[in-house]
Design a protein around this motif. Structure first.
Motif, mmCIF file in Angstrom:
data_model
loop_
_atom_site.group_PDB
_atom_site.id
_atom_site.type_symbol
_atom_site.label_atom_id
_atom_site.label_comp_id
_atom_site.label_asym_id
_atom_site.label_seq_id
_atom_site.Cartn_x
_atom_site.Cartn_y
_atom_site.Cartn_z
ATOM 1 N N GLY A 1 0.825 -1.200 0.000
ATOM 2 C CA GLY A 1 0.000 0.000 0.000
ATOM 3 C C GLY A 1 0.862 1.254 0.000
ATOM 4 O O GLY A 1 2.090 1.172 0.075
ATOM 5 N N ILE B 1 1.710 5.367 1.407
ATOM 6 C CA ILE B 1 2.322 5.905 2.623
ATOM 7 C C ILE B 1 1.385 5.791 3.836
ATOM 8 O O ILE B 1 1.833 5.438 4.935
ATOM 9 N N SER C 1 11.851 -3.866 -2.046
ATOM 10 C CA SER C 1 11.315 -2.538 -2.353
ATOM 11 C C SER C 1 12.414 -1.498 -2.136
ATOM 12 O O SER C 1 13.298 -1.685 -1.288
ATOM 13 N N ARG D 1 -8.137 10.856 -8.414
ATOM 14 C CA ARG D 1 -8.586 12.169 -7.924
ATOM 15 C C ARG D 1 -8.736 13.172 -9.064
ATOM 16 O O ARG D 1 -9.702 13.921 -9.137
ATOM 17 N N ARG E 1 10.304 11.183 -6.483
ATOM 18 C CA ARG E 1 10.063 9.751 -6.649
ATOM 19 C C ARG E 1 10.399 9.338 -8.093
ATOM 20 O O ARG E 1 10.298 10.134 -9.031
ATOM 21 N N PRO F 1 1.672 13.461 5.224
ATOM 22 C CA PRO F 1 3.107 13.143 5.274
ATOM 23 C C PRO F 1 3.784 13.173 3.909
ATOM 24 O O PRO F 1 3.182 12.831 2.892
ATOM 25 N N ASP F 2 5.048 13.605 3.929
ATOM 26 C CA ASP F 2 5.883 13.595 2.717
ATOM 27 C C ASP F 2 6.587 12.251 2.538
ATOM 28 O O ASP F 2 6.918 11.850 1.432
#
Ligand SMILES: NC(=O)C1=CN([C@@H]2O[C@H](COP(=O)(O)OP(=O)(O)OC[C@H]3O[C@@H](n4cnc5c(N)ncnc54)[C@H](OP(=O)(O)O)[C@@H]3O)[C@@H](O)[C@H]2O)C=CC1
Ligand SMILES: C[C@H]1O[C@H](OP(=O)(O)OP(=O)(O)OC[C@H]2O[C@@H](n3cnc4c(=O)[nH]c(N)nc43)[C@H](O)[C@@H]2O)[C@@H](O)[C@@H](O)C1=O
Length: 325
Positions: A73, A75, A113, A193, A215, A274-275
């Motif tokens: 999933g 963050i 990961s 979104r 990212r 959160p970042d």
């Protein structure tokens, strides 16, 4: 003993997590190989159930295994479902790796990961950075479980000579992704979104965090192609990063998604969210030296991912997988 090139042809190949985003891409990619695919539904064999996993491997005796099953999933999922992320992922790794050893699997790939690397490790992230510093707190339980799986594969190679390899994917996206508004990764979240904002005519879309984290994104069919390539060409204890070698800020990425979807309103950043890790760019020199590089640009990959979202958004498969998180 020369272990590469490894011949896939004619082998029985188990894809763990075949209904997931990566697993289903592996199934698509393996259709181009002359292999016998072996899969099993979670309702028949839950990979957290040691006895069920040992029995299934003993009975099916796959020759090759791709371990693409995990509790996965974005963050918020990682940060809130912390117990599930550590328990499920340690159980899946220990059960499947030991069962593969016991049943004589010839070659196995464990998917880790990029979040196994320390939060502030030098960029780009070299494979040797693992265990050199503290992890990012939002995904520490998941990262610890993944590190356990990596170290287990390494130990079985060392003690038993098992041909187990570990690959470290960067952030992935594409068909079969999870579109839960809170629990998904950023790519699926923003596709949904921005699409919903375009359809409803909303004037603003909220993107989490400051927009400054960077990212790297890899299209999932490229990931599956890299897995098959490495299965055939790589045998060793060292990790192999799998990514594109380029990154982008979340703010730039949000504008790119808006552009692909055709959303023309404003973008607001919610800094109460959160970042996570400030930057996660993989050093892909080992992968490049092994003869593989990504084929799909971020723009093209996003167009394909959006098309897949449009064709699947009302299907129950995504709804049920989303509900399981
Ligand atoms: N997505 C990403 O950005 C990244 C993913 N990875 C790694 O890649 C791999 C695949 O991830 P991804 O495809 O995105 O994840 P998904 O959530 O799309 O798929 C995960 C798969 O694992 C299966 N699974 C989960 N728990 C169990 C269980 N207890 N027993 C049996 N099967 C189970 C799921 O089964 P079911 O379909 O029944 O729910 C599903 O098929 C994972 O190892 C992940 O850690 C690594 C880096 C980035
Ligand atoms: C692949 C990797 O994925 C996870 O790490 P992550 O890279 O932080 O994953 P993410 O995709 O959720 O977020 C990336 C960035 O994007 C920002 N962001 C903006 N807006 C939304 C948004 O709407 N949703 C999400 N999820 N993030 C958003 C968000 O704030 C962050 O800065 C690991 O936990 C672990 O699972 C792992 O292995």
């Amino acid at each position: 003993m020369a272990r590469v090139p490894f011949e896939l042809r004619g082998k029985s190949v188990y894809v763990a997590g075949h209904r997931g985003m990566v697993g289903s891409a592996l199934v698509r990619r393996l259709a181009r190989e002359d292999v016998r695919l072996v899969t099993v539904e979670r309702r028949e064999v839950d990979l957290r159930n040691q006895a069920a996993v040992f029995d299934w491997f003993a009975q099916m005796r796959p020759q090759v295994a791709f371990l693409a099953a995990a509790k996965v999933g974005g963050i918020v999922a990682n940060d809130t479902l912390r117990a599930e992320f550590i328990y499920d992922n340690i159980a899946i790794a220990t059960n499947a790796l030991h069962a593969a050893h016991q049943s004589g699997v010839e070659k196995l790939m464990f998917l880790g990961s990029s979040c196994i690397y320390p939060k502030l490790a030098p960029q780009p992230l070299h494979e040797d950075a693992m265990l050199t510093g503290p992890l990012e707190s939002t995904n520490e339980p998941y990262a610890i479980a993944k590190i356990a799986g990596i170290k287990m594969a390494e130990a079985y190679r060392h003690q038993y000579g098992s041909d187990f390899i570990s690959v470290m994917p960067t952030n992935l996206y594409g068909p079969g992704d999870n579109y839960h508004p809170e629990l998904s990764h950023v790519v699926a979240a923003l596709i949904r979104r921005f699409h919903e904002a375009k359809v409803s005519g909303a004037k603003t879309v909220v993107v989490w965090g400051t927009g400054t984290p960077r990212r790297e994104f890899l299209y999932v069919d490229d990931m599956a192609d890299a897995c098959v390539h490495l299965m055939k060409t790589y045998s060793g204890a060292e990790l192999i990063n799998v990514g594109t070698g380029t990154d982008i800020t979340i703010a730039e990425f949000a504008h790119l998604v808006a552009d692909v979807i055709g959303y023309i309103g404003e973008i607001h950043f919610d800094t109460s969210r959160p970042d996570g890790t400030p930057r996660k760019l993989l050093d892909v020199s080992r992968l490049t030296n092994l003869g593989w590089c990504a084929a799909t640009s971020l723009h093209d990959g996003l167009k394909r991912a959006y098309a897949a979202y449009l064709s699947h958004e009302y299907k129950t498969e995504i709804a049920s997988r989303t509900g399981s998180l």
